[in-house]
Design a protein around this motif. Structure first.
Motif, PDB file in Angstrom:
ATOM      1  N   ALA A  31      13.082  17.355  -0.261  1.00  0.00           N
ATOM      2  CA  ALA A  31      14.090  16.665   0.549  1.00  0.00           C
ATOM      3  C   ALA A  31      13.428  15.689   1.521  1.00  0.00           C
ATOM      4  CB  ALA A  31      14.940  17.692   1.313  1.00  0.00           C
ATOM      5  N   GLY A  32      12.324  16.149   2.149  1.00  0.00           N
ATOM      6  CA  GLY A  32      11.607  15.255   3.064  1.00  0.00           C
ATOM      7  C   GLY A  32      11.059  14.042   2.349  1.00  0.00           C
ATOM      8  N   GLU A  46       6.272   6.088   5.769  1.00  0.00           N
ATOM      9  CA  GLU A  46       5.105   6.351   4.933  1.00  0.00           C
ATOM     10  C   GLU A  46       4.365   7.611   5.392  1.00  0.00           C
ATOM     11  OE1 GLU A  46       2.954   2.747   5.186  1.00  0.00           O
ATOM     12  OE2 GLU A  46       4.055   1.770   3.539  1.00  0.00           O
ATOM     13  N   ALA A  47       4.290   7.819   6.718  1.00  0.00           N
ATOM     14  CA  ALA A  47       3.656   9.036   7.216  1.00  0.00           C
ATOM     15  C   ALA A  47       4.457  10.272   6.812  1.00  0.00           C
ATOM     16  CB  ALA A  47       3.524   8.972   8.745  1.00  0.00           C
ATOM     17  N   THR A  48       5.778  10.176   6.908  1.00  0.00           N
ATOM     18  CA  THR A  48       6.629  11.295   6.480  1.00  0.00           C
ATOM     19  C   THR A  48       6.463  11.567   4.999  1.00  0.00           C
ATOM     20  OG1 THR A  48       8.230  10.747   8.205  1.00  0.00           O
ATOM     21  CG2 THR A  48       8.995  12.154   6.409  1.00  0.00           C
ATOM     22  N   ASP A  49       6.370  10.484   4.218  1.00  0.00           N
ATOM     23  CA  ASP A  49       6.178  10.638   2.778  1.00  0.00           C
ATOM     24  C   ASP A  49       4.846  11.316   2.476  1.00  0.00           C
ATOM     25  OD1 ASP A  49       6.963   9.836  -0.078  1.00  0.00           O
ATOM     26  OD2 ASP A  49       4.966   8.940   0.124  1.00  0.00           O
ATOM     27  N   ALA A  50       3.803  10.940   3.218  1.00  0.00           N
ATOM     28  CA  ALA A  50       2.488  11.563   3.014  1.00  0.00           C
ATOM     29  C   ALA A  50       2.534  13.047   3.342  1.00  0.00           C
ATOM     30  CB  ALA A  50       1.428  10.856   3.863  1.00  0.00           C
ATOM     31  N   ARG A  51       3.213  13.391   4.439  1.00  0.00           N
ATOM     32  CA  ARG A  51       3.334  14.811   4.786  1.00  0.00           C
ATOM     33  C   ARG A  51       4.117  15.578   3.721  1.00  0.00           C
ATOM     34  NH1 ARG A  51       4.173  12.544   9.958  1.00  0.00           N
ATOM     35  NH2 ARG A  51       6.452  12.777   9.724  1.00  0.00           N
ATOM     36  N   ALA A  52       5.166  14.939   3.210  1.00  0.00           N
ATOM     37  CA  ALA A  52       5.955  15.602   2.161  1.00  0.00           C
ATOM     38  C   ALA A  52       5.112  15.817   0.913  1.00  0.00           C
ATOM     39  CB  ALA A  52       7.190  14.770   1.830  1.00  0.00           C
ATOM     40  N   ARG A  53       4.280  14.816   0.563  1.00  0.00           N
ATOM     41  CA  ARG A  53       3.395  14.973  -0.609  1.00  0.00           C
ATOM     42  C   ARG A  53       2.405  16.114  -0.381  1.00  0.00           C
ATOM     43  NH1 ARG A  53       3.025  10.412  -4.078  1.00  0.00           N
ATOM     44  NH2 ARG A  53       4.386   8.695  -3.453  1.00  0.00           N
ATOM     45  N   ALA A 104       0.820  -1.224   0.000  1.00  0.00           N
ATOM     46  CA  ALA A 104       0.000   0.000   0.000  1.00  0.00           C
ATOM     47  C   ALA A 104       0.845   1.262   0.000  1.00  0.00           C
ATOM     48  CB  ALA A 104      -0.909  -0.002   1.233  1.00  0.00           C
ATOM     49  N   ALA A 105       2.156   1.110   0.064  1.00  0.00           N
ATOM     50  CA  ALA A 105       3.014   2.303   0.057  1.00  0.00           C
ATOM     51  C   ALA A 105       2.809   3.079  -1.239  1.00  0.00           C
ATOM     52  CB  ALA A 105       4.492   1.879   0.188  1.00  0.00           C
ATOM     53  N   PRO A 106       2.759   4.420  -1.207  1.00  0.00           N
ATOM     54  CA  PRO A 106       2.492   5.223  -2.411  1.00  0.00           C
ATOM     55  C   PRO A 106       3.592   5.049  -3.440  1.00  0.00           C
ATOM     56  CG  PRO A 106       3.200   6.611  -0.593  1.00  0.00           C
ATOM     57  CD  PRO A 106       2.965   5.255  -0.033  1.00  0.00           C
ATOM     58  N   ALA A 107       3.185   4.991  -4.690  1.00  0.00           N
ATOM     59  CA  ALA A 107       4.135   4.848  -5.785  1.00  0.00           C
ATOM     60  C   ALA A 107       4.750   6.191  -6.140  1.00  0.00           C
ATOM     61  CB  ALA A 107       3.432   4.258  -7.006  1.00  0.00           C
ATOM     62  N   ARG A 108       5.799   6.175  -6.881  1.00  0.00           N
ATOM     63  CA  ARG A 108       6.484   7.404  -7.293  1.00  0.00           C
ATOM     64  C   ARG A 108       5.732   8.138  -8.392  1.00  0.00           C
ATOM     65  NH1 ARG A 108      12.688   8.476  -7.769  1.00  0.00           N
ATOM     66  NH2 ARG A 108      12.718  10.314  -9.077  1.00  0.00           N
ATOM     67  N   GLY A 109       4.898   7.438  -9.126  1.00  0.00           N
ATOM     68  CA  GLY A 109       4.183   8.036 -10.254  1.00  0.00           C
ATOM     69  C   GLY A 109       3.411   9.293  -9.898  1.00  0.00           C
ATOM     70  N   LEU A 161       3.949  11.476  -7.647  1.00  0.00           N
ATOM     71  CA  LEU A 161       4.855  12.607  -7.457  1.00  0.00           C
ATOM     72  C   LEU A 161       5.306  13.180  -8.791  1.00  0.00           C
ATOM     73  CD1 LEU A 161       7.114  11.380  -4.524  1.00  0.00           C
ATOM     74  CD2 LEU A 161       5.356  13.152  -4.478  1.00  0.00           C
ATOM     75  N   GLU A 162       5.668  12.298  -9.718  1.00  0.00           N
ATOM     76  CA  GLU A 162       6.060  12.779 -11.042  1.00  0.00           C
ATOM     77  C   GLU A 162       4.907  13.486 -11.719  1.00  0.00           C
ATOM     78  OE1 GLU A 162       9.004  12.721 -12.161  1.00  0.00           O
ATOM     79  OE2 GLU A 162       9.850  11.606 -10.485  1.00  0.00           O
ATOM     80  N   GLN A 163       3.691  12.951 -11.568  1.00  0.00           N
ATOM     81  CA  GLN A 163       2.522  13.612 -12.168  1.00  0.00           C
ATOM     82  C   GLN A 163       2.293  14.988 -11.559  1.00  0.00           C
ATOM     83  OE1 GLN A 163       0.725  12.538 -14.769  1.00  0.00           O
ATOM     84  NE2 GLN A 163      -0.232  14.542 -14.684  1.00  0.00           N
TER      85      GLN A 163
END
Length: 315
Positions: free
Chosen positions: A66-67, A133-140, A16-21, A23-25
């Motif tokens: 960076a995050g 994953e939480a850090t990644d969500a906040r960065a997104r 369930a981890a978010p894909a990189r796609g 972010l690129e989009q």
């Protein structure tokens, strides 16, 4: 037994981890949004605010990226650690099952401790993955709300252009004022030259009359009729040197006529310069109006300078 139920949950969390796609989009969407707004222009007194807004937005975007990269690296490291721990758990489970089929060996307690340590490490890896994953969500989320750079950059360019145009307009206004004074001075010079010409023409008329009278004096006699005006001569005109005063008067008329012609040429040239400088000021005023209107779409209304200062300076 505790590792086996945790294994599917850990695998599902990894899947369930978010894909990189996305972010690129998002990056492509921001680039497309910046392209649509590349024409938005932008304003001297509030330049610092626009620059600060741009710097803050850029720093936020850099921090968000960076995050995001750190969270992605942490997530990948956590996933790798989880896989490593899972392999260790599977290996230990296999060893444990093999040992249970045999007589209890002397090292079973140590093996149980190793398995407990592996389970704990696996739990730590799962927690680290969740935090990543939480850090990644906040960065997104931070990247999603970060303002687009394109309009701010265009605003900075327009603000610099506004400052440059205001400076140029100030210099043009000074030139226009100088041209206006020169035109008024040229008009006054023409009036003075015309006045001097009228004066010397009157002197020439008097000199011509005196010269004619002096020329006729030898042929005049008191009581006789004047051959020019047919009136009775009451007194003889005073003797004079014919031609001297008349020549000087004629030269003065020629000089005054030339001075008037020169003054008129200078007047025409000064008026032409005045009209040209006025046109330059009007052109710069129109350009300032365009830049201010463009900046209204990028900066708050209070941050866009008006032209009150320039109008007051002109007055």
């Amino acid at each position: 037994p505790g590792a086996e139920p945790a294994d599917p949950a850990a695998r599902e969390g990894l899947a369930a981890a978010p894909a990189r796609g996305p972010l690129e989009q998002a990056r492509r969407d921001h680039a497309e949004f910046a392209a649509f707004h590349a024409e938005l222009p932008g304003a001297r007194e509030r330049h610092e605010k626009a620059a600060a807004a741009y710097t803050t937005a850029a720093n936020d975007a850099v921090d968000a990226r960076a995050g995001m990269e750190e969270s992605r690296a942490a997530r990948e490291a956590a996933a790798a650690l989880r896989a490593e721990r899972q392999d260790a758990v599977h290996r230990l489970v296999a060893e444990h099952d093999a040992l249970r089929a045999l007589a209890v060996p002397a090292g079973l307690d140590a093996l149980q401790q190793r398995r407990a340590a592996a389970d704990s490490a696996l739990a730590d890896a799962a927690a680290a993955l969740e935090r990543a994953e939480a850090t990644d969500a906040r960065a997104r989320a931070a990247l999603a709300v970060a303002p687009a750079r394109g309009p701010l950059e265009q605003g900075l360019r327009d603000r610099r252009e506004l400052d440059r145009t205001e400076d140029e307009r100030g210099r043009a206004a000074v030139r226009a004022e100088e041209a206006e004074r020169a035109a008024r001075s040229a008009v006054d010079a023409v009036a003075d030259a015309r006045h001097r010409l009228d004066h010397v023409q009157e002197r020439h008329r008097l000199a011509l009359r005196a010269d004619l009278a002096a020329t006729l004096r030898p042929a005049l006699a008191v009581g006789d009729s004047c051959p020019v005006c047919a009136q009775t001569v009451a007194t003889l005109p005073p003797p004079a040197s014919p031609g001297d005063d008349l020549t000087a008067a004629e030269q003065a008329v020629d000089a005054a006529t030339g001075a008037l012609d020169d003054a008129r040429r200078e007047e025409a040239a000064a008026i032409s310069v005045r009209e040209r400088t006025r046109g330059e000021v009007e052109r710069l005023d129109a350009e300032l109006g365009r830049l201010r209107s463009a900046l209204v779409g990028v900066l708050p209304a209070a941050a866009v300078p008006d032209d009150g200062g320039l109008r007051a300076a002109d007055q």
